[in-house]
Motif scaffolding. Structure first.
Motif, PDB file in Angstrom:
ATOM      1  N   CYS A 296       0.865  -1.178   0.000  1.00 26.30           N
ATOM      2  CA  CYS A 296       0.000   0.000   0.000  1.00 26.30           C
ATOM      3  C   CYS A 296       0.900   1.226   0.000  1.00 26.30           C
ATOM      4  O   CYS A 296       1.766   1.375   0.863  1.00 26.30           O
ATOM      5  N   CYS A 299       0.150   3.550   3.420  1.00 25.86           N
ATOM      6  CA  CYS A 299       0.627   3.218   4.771  1.00 25.86           C
ATOM      7  C   CYS A 299       1.831   2.290   4.754  1.00 25.86           C
ATOM      8  O   CYS A 299       2.442   2.033   5.785  1.00 25.86           O
ATOM      9  N   CYS A 321      -7.079  -0.915   0.841  1.00 29.85           N
ATOM     10  CA  CYS A 321      -6.096  -1.451   1.779  1.00 29.85           C
ATOM     11  C   CYS A 321      -6.801  -1.834   3.082  1.00 29.85           C
ATOM     12  O   CYS A 321      -7.511  -1.020   3.669  1.00 29.85           O
ATOM     13  N   SER A 323      -5.420  -2.371   5.834  1.00 26.13           N
ATOM     14  CA  SER A 323      -4.775  -1.787   7.013  1.00 26.13           C
ATOM     15  C   SER A 323      -5.185  -0.348   7.241  1.00 26.13           C
ATOM     16  O   SER A 323      -5.428   0.069   8.365  1.00 26.13           O
ATOM     17  N   CYS A 324      -5.248   0.459   6.158  1.00 27.42           N
ATOM     18  CA  CYS A 324      -5.524   1.886   6.353  1.00 27.42           C
ATOM     19  C   CYS A 324      -6.811   2.351   5.675  1.00 27.42           C
ATOM     20  O   CYS A 324      -7.234   3.492   5.868  1.00 27.42           O
TER      21      CYS A 324
HETATM   22 ZN   LIG Z   1      -2.670   1.065   3.519  1.00 28.19          ZN
END
Ligand SMILES: [Zn+2]
Length: 353
Positions: A296, A299, A321, A323-324
């Motif tokens: 990504c 992040c 993504c 995660s973010c």
């Molecule tokens: Zn991310």
């Protein structure tokens, strides 16, 4: 002056008949060199150098109807080619050889947008402006498979100091679009070049005649070179720093012909970027792009569960993504990762891989 050596290629508009005639005289000189070499081989004599061949052909230019510089350049190229190819002698040049008229750099002069050589003015089709610099030996007129004449000018241009890096771009070369930029722009493939390439592939599959295929090859090469020159020039003017991925087609496509076509196209584009960057004071870098599609760029996460993976991932154009939460266009994200992975990148900060 020390500088960069560049080759500029112009399609010749006028005097093609004269060039046809001169190339036959060049063949005559070339074949004389080959005979001389064979003679030396046969009688165990010292192999003639370019200089020896020049001495042997001195005074022949008037009778042959070509410039003495052309005679010398032919002799020198003969000796050079022979030693480069490590051959005792070379092939004769005949009516199947593509026309070729070499010359000495000092004998070619600019005349407005045309060129003056050996008492004749050669007009050329509108193309890239020749930069200031010294025209070098190696310059020649050469015919392509379609029978068109080109003037290839070898020129040495002064080095340009590198610009301070204030702006940068990452480039992801691809199949669907020619390239995706870290700015979010997509550069489409050139339509003319693609149509030409499709025609070529079709002709190859149909096992068309060699000459026909050579013609199509030349057309594809010209269209591609022109398209790439324009793109590369635009990029080095807009950005101080350019990072491009070291993509190879192996992991993107399965057919063998397509692979080699893409690889050739991408590596010639990288070369053009490299040369133009130097000429314009921009900084160019080729970046290892492995992982650039799957990380990504927002992040830095490498293990988002939604990232595109493997050949199956090729179809995923857009992903979020895990995660973010940032939504990515697949190729733009790759281009951004390529940009931040460059050593001189102005956006460097997030560690790579
Ligand atoms: Zn991310």
């Amino acid at each position: 002056m020390t500088g960069m050596i560049l080759v500029y290629r112009y399609r010749v508009k006028s005097l093609n008949g004269l060039l046809n005639k001169q190339s036959r005289a060049v063949n005559y000189v070339w074949n004389f060199c080959n005979d001389t070499q064979k003679h030396a081989l046969r009688w165990g004599k010292k192999w003639p150098t370019g200089f020896c061949l020049n001495v042997l052909t001195t005074g022949s230019s008037k009778e042959l109807g070509i410039h003495s510089g052309t005679v010398n350049a032919t002799c020198e190229q003969y000796a050079k080619s022979r030693s480069q190819h490590r051959r005792p002698y070379l092939r004769y040049r005949g009516k199947n050889s593509l026309g070729w008229v070499p010359l000495k750099g000092r004998d070619l002069r600019r005349e407005g947008t045309a060129f003056r050589f050996a008492g004749n003015t050669f007009r050329v089709f509108d193309s890239r402006t020749l930069p200031e610099g010294t025209i070098k030996d190696g310059t020649n007129f050469a015919q392509d498979a379609r029978g068109n004449w080109f003037l290839n000018i070898v020129i040495e241009v002064a080095d340009v100091p590198a610009r301070p890096i204030r702006s940068g771009v990452g480039i992801d070369l691809g199949l669907k679009d020619f390239a995706a930029l870290s700015t979010g722009e997509k550069l489409p493939n050139d339509r003319f070049g693609r149509r030409a390439a499709e025609k070529l592939a079709k002709a190859q599959r149909a096992r068309k005649h060699r000459r026909h295929i050579a013609k199509l090859h030349a057309r594809v090469a010209n269209a591609r070179a022109d398209f790439q020159h324009k793109l590369a020039l635009d990029l080095v003017r807009r950005f101080d720093y350019i990072a491009v991925g070291n993509v190879s087609a192996a992991k993107l496509t399965r057919t063998r012909i397509a692979k080699s076509v893409y690889d050739a196209s991408w590596s010639s584009f990288r070369d053009k970027l490299r040369y133009k960057a130097i000429a314009h004071g921009a900084t160019f870098e080729e970046v290892n792009e492995s992982g650039s599609t799957q990380s990504c760029s927002a992040c830095g996460s490498k293990d988002s569960t939604t990232r595109p993976k493997g050949i199956a991932g090729l179809r995923i154009r857009e992903w979020t993504c895990s995660s973010c939460g940032v939504v990515h266009d697949r190729d733009t994200n790759a281009a951004r990762n390529i940009l931040r992975c460059g050593r001189a990148s102005p956006g460097a900060g997030i560690p790579c891989r």
